[in-house]
Scaffold this motif. Sequence first.
Motif, short mmCIF file in Angstrom:
data_model
loop_
_atom_site.label_atom_id
_atom_site.label_comp_id
_atom_site.label_asym_id
_atom_site.label_seq_id
_atom_site.Cartn_x
_atom_site.Cartn_y
_atom_site.Cartn_z
N LEU A 143 0.73 -0.93 0.31
CA LEU A 143 -0.03 -0.15 -0.56
C LEU A 143 1.36 1.30 0.28
O LEU A 143 1.95 1.07 0.63
N LEU A 144 0.40 2.29 -1.13
CA LEU A 144 1.46 3.51 -1.33
C LEU A 144 1.00 4.33 -0.57
O LEU A 144 -0.52 4.66 -0.12
N THR A 145 1.07 4.79 0.98
CA THR A 145 0.71 6.15 1.71
C THR A 145 0.98 7.45 1.88
O THR A 145 2.28 6.84 1.82
N ALA A 146 0.18 8.24 2.53
CA ALA A 146 1.00 9.27 3.23
C ALA A 146 1.23 9.18 4.76
O ALA A 146 0.15 8.00 4.81
N TYR A 147 1.68 10.09 4.94
CA TYR A 147 2.56 9.57 6.44
C TYR A 147 0.48 9.62 7.39
O TYR A 147 0.90 9.14 7.98
N ALA A 148 -0.11 10.42 6.88
CA ALA A 148 -1.07 10.54 7.70
C ALA A 148 -1.91 10.02 7.63
O ALA A 148 -3.16 9.59 8.42
N ASP A 149 -1.47 8.26 6.51
CA ASP A 149 -2.64 6.90 6.91
C ASP A 149 -1.99 6.06 7.15
O ASP A 149 -2.56 4.64 6.97
N THR A 150 -1.13 5.87 7.55
CA THR A 150 -0.61 5.16 8.32
C THR A 150 -1.18 4.53 9.25
O THR A 150 -1.42 3.20 8.89
N GLN A 151 -1.69 5.12 9.47
CA GLN A 151 -3.23 3.87 10.46
C GLN A 151 -4.13 2.99 9.48
O GLN A 151 -4.40 1.91 9.78
N ALA A 152 -4.90 4.01 8.35
CA ALA A 152 -5.37 2.97 7.48
C ALA A 152 -4.52 2.14 7.15
O ALA A 152 -4.94 0.36 6.24
N ALA A 153 -3.63 2.05 6.89
CA ALA A 153 -2.32 0.30 5.93
C ALA A 153 -2.11 -0.34 7.87
O ALA A 153 -2.09 -1.73 7.16
N ILE A 154 -1.77 0.20 8.61
CA ILE A 154 -1.64 -0.80 10.23
C ILE A 154 -3.62 -1.55 9.45
O ILE A 154 -3.84 -3.20 10.08
N TYR A 210 3.83 -1.52 3.97
CA TYR A 210 3.26 -0.10 3.44
C TYR A 210 4.30 0.76 2.81
O TYR A 210 5.95 0.58 3.84
N LEU A 211 4.50 1.64 1.87
CA LEU A 211 5.60 2.00 1.70
C LEU A 211 5.00 3.67 2.02
O LEU A 211 3.86 4.13 1.36
N LEU A 212 5.62 4.79 2.49
CA LEU A 212 5.41 6.32 3.48
C LEU A 212 6.13 6.90 1.15
O LEU A 212 6.37 6.81 0.97
N LYS A 213 5.03 7.95 1.04
CA LYS A 213 5.14 8.36 0.02
C LYS A 213 5.95 9.75 0.46
O LYS A 213 5.14 9.95 0.97
N PRO A 214 6.30 10.48 -0.35
CA PRO A 214 7.53 9.45 -1.99
C PRO A 214 9.03 8.60 -1.46
O PRO A 214 9.09 8.42 -0.52
N TRP A 215 9.11 7.51 -2.11
CA TRP A 215 9.67 7.25 -2.23
C TRP A 215 11.27 6.80 -2.53
O TRP A 215 11.89 5.99 -3.05
N ASP A 216 11.37 7.92 -2.85
CA ASP A 216 13.05 8.72 -3.74
C ASP A 216 14.25 8.40 -2.37
O ASP A 216 13.35 8.66 -1.58
N PRO A 217 15.15 8.47 -3.45
CA PRO A 217 15.61 7.74 -3.94
C PRO A 217 15.30 5.84 -4.18
O PRO A 217 15.04 5.42 -2.98
#
Length: 562
Positions: free
Chosen positions: A97-108, A119-126
């Motif tokens: 799941l690609l999430t923004a920091y605010a969506d961490t709970q949804a990922a959990i 779950y991967l926090l955006k942005p994923w650079d590099p």
Amino acid sequence: MSAAPEAPEAARPVLVAVDDEPSVARAVERDLRRRYGRDFRVLRAESGADALDAVRQSKLRGASVALLLADQRMPGMSGVEFLEEAIGVAPEAKRVLLTAYADTQAAIDAINRVSLDHYLLKPWDPPEEQLYPIVDDLLDAWRADAPAASDRIQIVGHRWSRESHDARDLLARNQVPYRWLDVERDDEGRRLLAAADGDASLPLVLLPDGAVLQSPTTEQLAESAGIRRRAELRFYDLVIVGGGPAGLAAAVYGASEGLQTALVEREAPGGQAGQSSRIENYLGFPVGLSGGDLARRATTQAQRFGAELLTVQEVTEIEEKGPAKIVRLAGGDELGASAVIISTGVDYRRLEAPGIDQLTGRGVYYGGSRTEGVSCRDERVVVVGGANSAGQAAIYFSGYAQHVTILCRGGDLGKSMSRYLIDTIDATDNINVRLYGEVAEAHGDENLERITVRDTRNGELDEMDLAAMFVFIGARPQTDWLPTAVARDGKGFVLAGSELLVEDVRPRWRLDRSPYLLETSLPGVFVAGDVRSQSMKRVASAVGEGSMAVSFVHEYLATPAG
Ligand SMILES: Cc1cc2nc3c(=O)[nH]c(=O)nc-3n(C[C@H](O)[C@H](O)[C@H](O)COP(=O)(O)OP(=O)(O)OC[C@H]3O[C@@H](n4cnc5c(N)ncnc54)[C@H](O)[C@@H]3O)c2cc1C
């Protein structure tokens, strides 16, 4: 040098990325294609519905879906909702799941709902640091379950044959890729059987080099599948007996700290943990990891440091010979060692009821038997037991079976099972818990068809139809093979360290120095994990003890008189 040809387009497995923001979707697609484009088809979608369509089309073309990477915040269908639908079509796919920091709970929350792998926090650079290591790891795990067809062993057999089950289980648990063909359900299985010899005894094992084995023994199958069974040396600094978490940890630490290390495992690396469908409480893996995955990673890690892993080899004896120990194997081979770690864990207790023994491997299974998961699709299964291992198995099988019943002798699951598992079970529609029930008898001619259940309060009997029963009713150590010089407690668990100094055991300790913390009454022989008396029966404690035991081995080897 010419590059290897790319796989044909339609046959290539698929990676699906979905994000409603076109620029983000393109960026994910670009990064994935750059690294994985040669082996995988990378498909991009900008809505959950389109991504679902891409998954369905891929499956219709016969392609496997290796990875689903979904943004959580999408209008219409969220990432979790998309994953929920998609895994019904492509259960083999790894899920990110690609999430923004605010969506961490949804990922959990999604960890349980869709068995999220990461779950991967955006942005994923590099991407070299944030994206590729994660996707590499997930694709390795996917390959272990669904490898390329060309290098696969094929097993043709009857679903309800114990020999076929054992062959599949052996390969699966040793991480050997194979393809299963049921002669009753698969035309190709029947065709291969006819081509080999219509009367061949099953299971029939077709090796990638064209050789065919008929109903091979465990040893023959292991040898042919390239499972390593012979030691390279005659003498090692350290021999470890048992390749569960404790033994594997000891192998990693021993080999990485310069000890010439061999590990001998009776069945397959991973031990009991290898049977676990999802270990959720092991530190550092917030989304949990399967026992198979833990075993695969630990095996690779131990081998990278130079440990030798011999599997499908049972240790039957340890003998003291001067300062050395001789470790004897069932086939007659011997290994010499300066020190030994016993990490043989525990075995499932057997269910004692009429019909059980005859139907074991034909519908009655001990442990998770992940190989049976897919076979249970749309059938009714029963999981016997009330502890965490039974809970995990019920949740795992609910992903395949039409219905799962947990059969528990006691009246309160909460006494023996962790809350997080009970909550998941309560929230899963196709699992029910039957308290105060025990198996009184198993029935079936060729395979398990029915069980009689006894009410433990009043002895009343009733019957349940089912296709498979998975038994998790506690465990006991198998330590009868140890010499009497290795002292054990009343239940057979191995005593160590200060336990050897209590009054009635003390005479068994013969040296002037005190025993090291994990040393047994036979100096230079150590114990780690579940087989140790008073052990915690957890993956983390087994791993901890395996690594600790190695430091005591160093101390023992550094002491002139041992
Ligand atoms: C289904 C299931 C789910 C579980 N889930 C969790 C969980 O979520 N979290 C958690 O913390 N714990 C869990 N556990 C418990 C955990 O798996 C064990 O505590 C852990 O595996 C113990 O590790 P070990 O190395 O001591 O022994 P084991 O894992 O039992 O490994 C012992 C190994 O020794 C081998 N062996 C035995 N005798 C011989 C011999 N004579 N020669 C050669 N090899 C031999 C066996 O084949 C086996 O592979 C679970 C257990 C089960 C069964």
